[in-house]
Each structure stands twice: as C-alpha cells, then as structure tokens.
Design a protein around this motif. Structure first.
Motif, PDB file in Angstrom:
ATOM      1  N   PRO A 214       0.796  -1.235   0.000  1.00  0.00           N
ATOM      2  CA  PRO A 214       0.000   0.000   0.000  1.00  0.00           C
ATOM      3  C   PRO A 214       0.827   1.284   0.000  1.00  0.00           C
ATOM      4  CG  PRO A 214      -0.985  -1.592   1.477  1.00  0.00           C
ATOM      5  CD  PRO A 214       0.313  -2.191   1.029  1.00  0.00           C
ATOM      6  N   THR A 215       1.957   1.301   0.667  1.00  0.00           N
ATOM      7  CA  THR A 215       2.773   2.519   0.742  1.00  0.00           C
ATOM      8  C   THR A 215       3.389   2.891  -0.606  1.00  0.00           C
ATOM      9  OG1 THR A 215       4.602   1.122   1.494  1.00  0.00           O
ATOM     10  CG2 THR A 215       3.337   2.322   3.186  1.00  0.00           C
ATOM     11  N   LEU A 216       3.342   1.985  -1.577  1.00  0.00           N
ATOM     12  CA  LEU A 216       3.902   2.251  -2.907  1.00  0.00           C
ATOM     13  C   LEU A 216       2.815   2.278  -3.987  1.00  0.00           C
ATOM     14  CD1 LEU A 216       7.092  -0.006  -2.748  1.00  0.00           C
ATOM     15  CD2 LEU A 216       7.047   2.495  -2.763  1.00  0.00           C
ATOM     16  N   ALA A 217       1.551   2.313  -3.569  1.00  0.00           N
ATOM     17  CA  ALA A 217       0.451   2.217  -4.522  1.00  0.00           C
ATOM     18  C   ALA A 217       0.429   3.376  -5.511  1.00  0.00           C
ATOM     19  CB  ALA A 217      -0.889   2.142  -3.781  1.00  0.00           C
TER      20      ALA A 217
ATOM     21  N   ARG B 282      12.100 -11.253  -5.232  1.00  0.00           N
ATOM     22  CA  ARG B 282      12.504 -10.171  -6.135  1.00  0.00           C
ATOM     23  C   ARG B 282      11.673  -8.918  -5.888  1.00  0.00           C
ATOM     24  NH1 ARG B 282      12.437 -15.000 -10.163  1.00  0.00           N
ATOM     25  NH2 ARG B 282      14.649 -15.603 -10.088  1.00  0.00           N
ATOM     26  N   LEU B 283      10.358  -9.113  -5.750  1.00  0.00           N
ATOM     27  CA  LEU B 283       9.489  -7.964  -5.501  1.00  0.00           C
ATOM     28  C   LEU B 283       9.762  -7.344  -4.142  1.00  0.00           C
ATOM     29  CD1 LEU B 283       7.271  -6.737  -7.334  1.00  0.00           C
ATOM     30  CD2 LEU B 283       8.103  -8.958  -8.079  1.00  0.00           C
ATOM     31  N   GLU B 284      10.030  -8.156  -3.139  1.00  0.00           N
ATOM     32  CA  GLU B 284      10.334  -7.628  -1.814  1.00  0.00           C
ATOM     33  C   GLU B 284      11.628  -6.828  -1.829  1.00  0.00           C
ATOM     34  OE1 GLU B 284      10.369  -9.074   2.858  1.00  0.00           O
ATOM     35  OE2 GLU B 284      10.445 -10.569   1.255  1.00  0.00           O
ATOM     36  N   CYS B 285      12.617  -7.314  -2.548  1.00  0.00           N
ATOM     37  CA  CYS B 285      13.885  -6.605  -2.674  1.00  0.00           C
ATOM     38  C   CYS B 285      13.667  -5.246  -3.341  1.00  0.00           C
ATOM     39  CB  CYS B 285      14.862  -7.461  -3.482  1.00  0.00           C
ATOM     40  SG  CYS B 285      16.478  -6.715  -3.764  1.00  0.00           S
ATOM     41  N   LEU B 286      12.899  -5.222  -4.418  1.00  0.00           N
ATOM     42  CA  LEU B 286      12.610  -3.975  -5.126  1.00  0.00           C
ATOM     43  C   LEU B 286      11.856  -2.998  -4.219  1.00  0.00           C
ATOM     44  CD1 LEU B 286      12.289  -2.328  -7.847  1.00  0.00           C
ATOM     45  CD2 LEU B 286      10.077  -3.486  -8.042  1.00  0.00           C
ATOM     46  N   GLU B 287      10.810  -3.483  -3.549  1.00  0.00           N
ATOM     47  CA  GLU B 287       9.984  -2.603  -2.728  1.00  0.00           C
ATOM     48  C   GLU B 287      10.740  -2.075  -1.517  1.00  0.00           C
ATOM     49  OE1 GLU B 287       6.461  -4.847  -1.936  1.00  0.00           O
ATOM     50  OE2 GLU B 287       5.510  -4.234  -3.823  1.00  0.00           O
ATOM     51  N   ASP B 288      11.607  -2.906  -0.915  1.00  0.00           N
ATOM     52  CA  ASP B 288      12.416  -2.431   0.212  1.00  0.00           C
ATOM     53  C   ASP B 288      13.336  -1.300  -0.223  1.00  0.00           C
ATOM     54  OD1 ASP B 288      11.253  -4.253   1.904  1.00  0.00           O
ATOM     55  OD2 ASP B 288      12.933  -5.665   1.881  1.00  0.00           O
ATOM     56  N   PHE B 289      13.791  -1.339  -1.464  1.00  0.00           N
ATOM     57  CA  PHE B 289      14.619  -0.273  -2.010  1.00  0.00           C
ATOM     58  C   PHE B 289      13.795   0.995  -2.264  1.00  0.00           C
ATOM     59  CE2 PHE B 289      15.998   1.989  -5.837  1.00  0.00           C
ATOM     60  CZ  PHE B 289      17.303   2.330  -5.518  1.00  0.00           C
ATOM     61  N   LEU B 290      12.618   0.827  -2.858  1.00  0.00           N
ATOM     62  CA  LEU B 290      11.822   1.977  -3.266  1.00  0.00           C
ATOM     63  C   LEU B 290      11.129   2.683  -2.110  1.00  0.00           C
ATOM     64  CD1 LEU B 290      10.032   0.615  -6.473  1.00  0.00           C
ATOM     65  CD2 LEU B 290      11.891   2.290  -6.382  1.00  0.00           C
ATOM     66  N   GLU B 291      10.672   1.943  -1.118  1.00  0.00           N
ATOM     67  CA  GLU B 291       9.786   2.524  -0.108  1.00  0.00           C
ATOM     68  C   GLU B 291      10.372   3.742   0.594  1.00  0.00           C
ATOM     69  OE1 GLU B 291       6.540   1.009   3.085  1.00  0.00           O
ATOM     70  OE2 GLU B 291       8.398  -0.138   2.962  1.00  0.00           O
ATOM     71  N   PRO B 292      11.577   3.703   1.172  1.00  0.00           N
ATOM     72  CA  PRO B 292      12.076   4.904   1.845  1.00  0.00           C
ATOM     73  C   PRO B 292      12.310   6.059   0.877  1.00  0.00           C
ATOM     74  CG  PRO B 292      13.790   3.224   1.724  1.00  0.00           C
ATOM     75  CD  PRO B 292      12.521   2.574   1.294  1.00  0.00           C
ATOM     76  N   ARG B 293      12.688   5.757  -0.341  1.00  0.00           N
ATOM     77  CA  ARG B 293      12.933   6.815  -1.324  1.00  0.00           C
ATOM     78  C   ARG B 293      11.631   7.467  -1.763  1.00  0.00           C
ATOM     79  NH1 ARG B 293      16.671   3.034  -1.340  1.00  0.00           N
ATOM     80  NH2 ARG B 293      18.856   3.623  -1.714  1.00  0.00           N
ATOM     81  N   TRP B 294      10.583   6.659  -1.911  1.00  0.00           N
ATOM     82  CA  TRP B 294       9.285   7.209  -2.296  1.00  0.00           C
ATOM     83  C   TRP B 294       8.684   8.032  -1.156  1.00  0.00           C
ATOM     84  CZ3 TRP B 294       6.700   9.000  -5.985  1.00  0.00           C
ATOM     85  CH2 TRP B 294       5.308   9.123  -5.956  1.00  0.00           C
ATOM     86  N   GLN B 295       8.814   7.575   0.054  1.00  0.00           N
ATOM     87  CA  GLN B 295       8.282   8.323   1.190  1.00  0.00           C
ATOM     88  C   GLN B 295       8.964   9.678   1.317  1.00  0.00           C
ATOM     89  OE1 GLN B 295       5.539   7.259   2.812  1.00  0.00           O
ATOM     90  NE2 GLN B 295       5.652   5.576   1.349  1.00  0.00           N
ATOM     91  N   ALA B 296      10.217   9.757   0.890  1.00  0.00           N
ATOM     92  CA  ALA B 296      10.970  11.010   1.008  1.00  0.00           C
ATOM     93  C   ALA B 296      10.630  12.016  -0.085  1.00  0.00           C
ATOM     94  CB  ALA B 296      12.466  10.711   0.974  1.00  0.00           C
TER      95      ALA B 296
END
Length: 303
Positions: A26-29, A167-181
């Motif tokens: 949800p945090t990357l929706a 693979r998806l978890e690795c991608l999302e763990d990378f994106l989430e803090p950057r997207w929140q910022a």
C-alpha cells in the motif's frame, strides 16, 4: 510486500498458466501500477505462441530477464502489427528502461523465458530519479546508461533473488524509503488511468505559479511524458476494457455501442479508432485474441 492479484491459472482452456500480476504494498500504490511476471519455462509452445502483444501505455517500465531473452518485433509498416516474418531487434542492455509508449508493440522469445516488468507511474519515476518521462517516450534504453548507481545495484540485487516474491520484496524495500521522502504531499491512491490523469491536472494547476493552459500542459507532459488529452484517452480505453470484462464475466454479450457510450467515447467508431491505436486491433479482434491466443496473455492477467 507485493500481493499476487491475478494469475494465468484463470486462463481459458488451451492456454498455459504462465503470467502473473503483482500489486505493490500500500505505501507504494501511488508509485507502482503493478508488476507483470511471465514464465514459459517447462511449457511446450509453438513459435507463434512465443509472441507477446503489448498495448500502448502511459506507464514507464523496468524489465529483468531471469531465463532466456526477448527480441523486439519491428512491424513492416506503422499501421500493422508485427509477426514472425518481421525484422527483429535485440533489447538494449541487461535491464531495460522504457518510457510511455504511444504505439502497441510485440516481442518474441526464441526459447523458454522468465521475465519481470515493473510498471512505474511516470510522474513517480520522475520524482524518484529526476528522469524526464518526455525524453523516454517511445524509447527503450539500457537502464545502466540512465539510472543512478544505487538503482543499478538494486537491479543486480533483484537479479540474484531466488524467486519472484523475493525479487518484488527486494525492489519494494529499495523503493519505499525513497518514495516516502519524495512523494507528492497528496498522492493519489487509486491508479485507474482516468483518475490519475484528473489528479495530475489538479497537481499541475496547484504546484507552481503560472496556470495558463499552455503552462499546465507543459507541466503535465514533463511529469507524464504525454499530453493530458492522450492520458484522458488512455483512461477512456481502460474503462471500456474493464466494462467489456465485466460483461463477459456476467455471461452477457458485449454490446460495443453501449461500451463506447459508457466509457465516454463519442460513438462506436471512436471506440474502434482508439482501440486500434492503443492495441493494434479492432475491439472484436482484440476480444477474440484475449480468449484464444497465447500472445495476448498480458491483457488476460490485467483483470
């Protein structure tokens, strides 16, 4: 983590269960529209069945291949769809970054292939990387030539994971803090194209001084890579697509005039023109292809 929401286990009889659609956490929706995974490993397919049909799209994408590789099929003329006799071009680089595509495209896999395509909202990719979607429109490039070094390290890390969920978890763990910022103050949580286009127009009007129509159009095209008129066209086409699927699921015959009116087209001919421009096929031919041909797997898993 990402959620598997659609798989080819629902495919019509005679078509292989090889495609999956994953939705982001949800945090990357508002950042990711979804991730498409396709594996033909272990399946026996004809050469014709190894063709992949893709519609035009306002989205940007980043693609990986874990087994095998794909080639782009180049149509002989701009108004035709490519086939097995068409010239072929290798996709650039190990990982491929693509911008919004204004024309449908086709690819071919010579042998068993397992690949993943992550679909970014273009304004989100701009926020995350500074890349201009407009400069990527109708292009597919080697990701290593454009993405920042930390993104390339992420691509390598995703490549090394053992399965699609990892693979998806690795991608999302990378994106989430950057997207929140970097995400907009009021991001859109629903990602139907029509809603997104309306939200983008509102953001453009409120984001900076200068609200003339020309200034708004320039702002939207910078964020999304396409003018607002085209984005709204994608919204109507997507609505028509889902209306057709709803009728089909309910066991009702598809009435094209009603579909056209319900999605906001001026008439059935307008629907036909836009459908052909986005997919390469008239509505009835597309409908039949989705139900009968392996090449249309991406349309099937989208619902």
């Amino acid at each position: 983590m990402a959620t598997l929401v659609s798989s080819a286990a629902r495919q019509p009889d005679g078509l292989i269960p090889s495609g999956q659609l994953w939705l982001a956490r949800p945090t990357l929706a508002a950042c990711l529209r979804g991730t498409i995974v396709r594996s033909t490993v272990g399946h026996v397919l004809s050469d014709e069945d190894r063709i992949n049909r893709f519609p035009a799209t306002p989205l940007c994408s980043l693609s990986w291949w874990f087994t095998g590789r794909s080639e782009h099929l180049v149509p002989q003329r701009p108004d035709t769809m490519a086939d097995l006799s068409s010239p072929r071009e290798a996709y650039p680089g190990r990982w491929v970054l693509a911008g919004p595509q204004t024309r449908p495209s086709s690819s071919h896999c010579a042998g068993p292939t397992h690949a993943m395509m992550v679909m970014f909202m273009p304004d989100a990719l701009h926020q995350l990387t500074g890349l201009e979607p407009q400069a990527l429109t109708d292009r597919m490039v080697d990701a290593q030539t454009l993405l920042p070094p930390e993104w390339i390290a992420m691509c390598e890390a995703v490549q090394r994971q053992a399965d699609d969920a990892a693979r998806l978890e690795c991608l999302e763990d990378f994106l989430e803090p950057r997207w929140q910022a970097c995400r907009p103050t009021q991001p859109l949580h629903t990602q139907r194209y029509g809603d997104w286009a309306a939200h983008l127009a509102q953001r453009a009007a409120m984001s900076a001084p200068g609200r003339s129509l020309r200034q708004l159009e320039r702002r939207i095209k910078r964020w999304a890579g396409l003018p607002l008129r085209e984005l709204r066209g994608f919204g109507r086409a997507e609505q028509a697509f889902f209306d057709i699927i709803a009728s089909d699921t309910a066991g009702e015959s598809v009435k094209w005039a009603d579909v056209a009116a319900g999605a906001g087209f001026s008439d059935q001919s307008h629907l036909c023109r836009v459908t052909r421009r986005i997919t390469g096929y008239a509505p009835q031919a597309l409908y039949q292809g989705i139900h009968r041909e392996e090449a249309f797997w991406v349309y099937r898993i989208w619902v």
